[in-house]
Motif scaffolding. Sequence first.
Motif, mmCIF file in Angstrom:
data_model
loop_
_atom_site.group_PDB
_atom_site.id
_atom_site.type_symbol
_atom_site.label_atom_id
_atom_site.label_comp_id
_atom_site.label_asym_id
_atom_site.label_seq_id
_atom_site.Cartn_x
_atom_site.Cartn_y
_atom_site.Cartn_z
ATOM 1 N N ASN A 118 -23.471 30.129 17.483
ATOM 2 C CA ASN A 118 -24.485 30.277 16.435
ATOM 3 C C ASN A 118 -24.503 31.674 15.816
ATOM 4 O OD1 ASN A 118 -25.294 27.641 16.833
ATOM 5 N ND2 ASN A 118 -26.865 28.201 18.353
ATOM 6 N N TYR A 119 -23.899 32.659 16.500
ATOM 7 C CA TYR A 119 -23.867 34.022 15.985
ATOM 8 C C TYR A 119 -22.557 34.313 15.255
ATOM 9 C CZ TYR A 119 -27.805 34.627 19.175
ATOM 10 O OH TYR A 119 -29.004 34.502 19.823
ATOM 11 N N GLY A 120 -21.704 33.301 15.129
ATOM 12 C CA GLY A 120 -20.427 33.490 14.467
ATOM 13 C C GLY A 120 -19.359 34.091 15.362
ATOM 14 N N ARG A 121 -19.659 34.241 16.652
ATOM 15 C CA ARG A 121 -18.680 34.804 17.577
ATOM 16 C C ARG A 121 -17.681 33.732 17.999
ATOM 17 N NH1 ARG A 121 -22.944 37.477 21.727
ATOM 18 N NH2 ARG A 121 -23.580 35.271 21.679
ATOM 19 N N HIS A 122 -16.443 34.116 18.174
ATOM 20 C CA HIS A 122 -15.403 33.182 18.617
ATOM 21 C C HIS A 122 -15.599 32.845 20.089
ATOM 22 C CE1 HIS A 122 -12.667 35.047 15.282
ATOM 23 N NE2 HIS A 122 -13.590 34.228 14.791
ATOM 24 N N THR A 123 -15.724 31.561 20.380
ATOM 25 C CA THR A 123 -15.902 31.116 21.770
ATOM 26 C C THR A 123 -14.859 30.074 22.173
ATOM 27 O OG1 THR A 123 -17.487 29.432 21.028
ATOM 28 C CG2 THR A 123 -18.384 31.561 21.758
ATOM 29 N N GLY A 124 -13.834 29.910 21.362
ATOM 30 C CA GLY A 124 -12.789 28.959 21.700
ATOM 31 C C GLY A 124 -11.754 28.881 20.601
ATOM 32 N N CYS A 125 -10.704 28.098 20.886
ATOM 33 C CA CYS A 125 -9.621 27.931 19.918
ATOM 34 C C CYS A 125 -9.053 26.531 20.059
ATOM 35 C CB CYS A 125 -8.529 28.966 20.159
ATOM 36 S SG CYS A 125 -7.170 28.872 18.966
ATOM 37 N N ARG A 126 -8.702 25.925 18.917
ATOM 38 C CA ARG A 126 -8.093 24.591 18.888
ATOM 39 C C ARG A 126 -6.614 24.731 18.519
ATOM 40 N NH1 ARG A 126 -12.991 23.745 15.959
ATOM 41 N NH2 ARG A 126 -14.511 22.478 17.139
ATOM 42 N N PHE A 127 -5.767 24.016 19.274
ATOM 43 C CA PHE A 127 -4.332 24.047 19.031
ATOM 44 C C PHE A 127 -3.820 22.628 18.752
ATOM 45 C CE2 PHE A 127 -5.432 27.476 21.873
ATOM 46 C CZ PHE A 127 -4.711 28.564 21.402
ATOM 47 N N ASN A 145 -17.504 47.441 31.610
ATOM 48 C CA ASN A 145 -17.643 46.247 32.427
ATOM 49 C C ASN A 145 -18.639 45.269 31.811
ATOM 50 O OD1 ASN A 145 -15.842 47.260 34.314
ATOM 51 N ND2 ASN A 145 -17.468 48.256 35.535
ATOM 52 N N GLY A 146 -18.317 43.957 31.994
ATOM 53 C CA GLY A 146 -19.215 42.907 31.504
ATOM 54 C C GLY A 146 -19.008 42.538 30.065
ATOM 55 N N THR A 147 -17.972 43.106 29.444
ATOM 56 C CA THR A 147 -17.715 42.769 28.043
ATOM 57 C C THR A 147 -16.585 41.760 27.871
ATOM 58 O OG1 THR A 147 -16.204 44.653 27.820
ATOM 59 C CG2 THR A 147 -18.528 45.022 27.240
ATOM 60 N N ALA A 148 -15.767 41.574 28.876
ATOM 61 C CA ALA A 148 -14.673 40.599 28.792
ATOM 62 C C ALA A 148 -15.232 39.178 28.839
ATOM 63 C CB ALA A 148 -13.683 40.818 29.934
ATOM 64 N N ILE A 149 -14.471 38.247 28.295
ATOM 65 C CA ILE A 149 -14.910 36.846 28.298
ATOM 66 C C ILE A 149 -14.964 36.327 29.735
ATOM 67 C CG2 ILE A 149 -13.940 36.413 26.030
ATOM 68 C CD1 ILE A 149 -11.659 34.882 27.513
ATOM 69 N N GLU A 150 -15.681 35.205 29.917
ATOM 70 C CA GLU A 150 -15.799 34.575 31.228
ATOM 71 C C GLU A 150 -15.556 33.070 31.092
ATOM 72 O OE1 GLU A 150 -19.715 35.553 32.507
ATOM 73 O OE2 GLU A 150 -19.255 37.676 32.883
ATOM 74 N N ASN A 151 -15.243 32.457 32.230
ATOM 75 C CA ASN A 151 -15.062 30.996 32.297
ATOM 76 C C ASN A 151 -14.058 30.485 31.263
ATOM 77 O OD1 ASN A 151 -17.065 30.889 34.333
ATOM 78 N ND2 ASN A 151 -18.662 30.819 32.761
ATOM 79 N N PHE A 152 -12.893 31.097 31.242
ATOM 80 C CA PHE A 152 -11.838 30.680 30.320
ATOM 81 C C PHE A 152 -11.207 29.378 30.832
ATOM 82 C CE2 PHE A 152 -7.434 30.681 28.783
ATOM 83 C CZ PHE A 152 -7.618 30.900 27.427
ATOM 84 N N VAL A 153 -11.210 28.324 29.988
ATOM 85 C CA VAL A 153 -10.693 27.002 30.381
ATOM 86 C C VAL A 153 -9.907 26.415 29.216
ATOM 87 C CG1 VAL A 153 -11.272 24.645 31.086
ATOM 88 C CG2 VAL A 153 -12.621 26.567 31.938
ATOM 89 N N TRP A 156 -14.359 29.654 26.140
ATOM 90 C CA TRP A 156 -14.813 30.704 27.040
ATOM 91 C C TRP A 156 -16.257 31.056 26.735
ATOM 92 C CZ3 TRP A 156 -10.965 31.530 23.318
ATOM 93 C CH2 TRP A 156 -11.337 32.250 22.189
ATOM 94 N N HIS A 157 -16.867 31.807 27.625
ATOM 95 C CA HIS A 157 -18.210 32.343 27.424
ATOM 96 C C HIS A 157 -18.100 33.830 27.096
ATOM 97 C CE1 HIS A 157 -19.911 28.990 30.216
ATOM 98 N NE2 HIS A 157 -19.648 28.551 29.001
ATOM 99 N N VAL A 158 -18.987 34.293 26.265
ATOM 100 C CA VAL A 158 -18.970 35.719 25.916
ATOM 101 C C VAL A 158 -19.370 36.533 27.142
ATOM 102 C CG1 VAL A 158 -19.481 35.225 23.512
ATOM 103 C CG2 VAL A 158 -21.358 35.662 25.125
ATOM 104 N N GLY A 159 -18.993 37.805 27.160
ATOM 105 C CA GLY A 159 -19.323 38.678 28.292
ATOM 106 C C GLY A 159 -20.816 38.857 28.469
#
Length: 287
Positions: free
Chosen positions: A57-66, A2-10, A23-26
Amino acid sequence: MNGTAIENFVCVIFNVSFMNCTWHVGRNVSGDTQYFLYWKTSRKEDFTGCQNYIKDNYGRHTGCRFQNVTIENKRAYFLVNGSRNGQNIQSYKKMIILYKIEKLTPPLNVTVNCTEASHGCEIQWQPPRTSHVKRRACFKYEIVIENKADPEKNIRSTSRTESSITGNSYIFESFSAEKRYSVKIRATDNGCLVSTSWGEWSTPVEFGTSQLTSTSSYILSLISVLAAGLVLFLCTVRTYLKKVSATIPWPRDPFHEHYPMDFTTEYKNQSIMHETEDTIAIIEEVT
């Protein structure tokens, strides 16, 4: 976990065919957690992975462009999963109806035409661009007209808002030639498959004294231009005639021409010549 899934997906579609999903990281993830997004527009299709990630800033994926996204009443299915130290984390799934997340473009070609006779202005525009809606009746508009401040004339800045306008024109009847205004417009749904959120504002268009359209003003301007053109034409013709007249000789007048020969003087000269010849002959005879 729990708490590892992404949040606020828009997700938002903008400029007709571009889409960004963020999205925001978990809450309970570490810096080495990485996320991956997949999507499809039909349950029968296979998921396609994101090709252009947005990173923090940590290199984690927080979004995607289409790019090249088409709406056409489609639903989209999203899946975001990830891993941490080689271990899978909670996945996130969501279905979105694409037309509902579109941010409408601003209305196009906003123009203002004001006349002295009616003391009013007609504001006109074209519908926003979309990939799936062509009917003008599918949109309604909100207009904000601002009365620009003018400290020299003691005029304060005020604004007037008109909502739920259908059609592609509006008559502004409170126009004053002594004031300056600006107008901006945005669109939303009017009962079609269009996002119910308000779209982007158009670039403000200023109008007022300098944009005033007056028939009398046009006539006076036209008369001034024609008069200046006529004066220039006459001056050019006069200069040309002077040059031409200076190069062409005038014809002789046979009745007033001064002849080089004076007949009276010529007769006297002939008489003197005869007398001289006779005197010379007499002298020769005497000798």
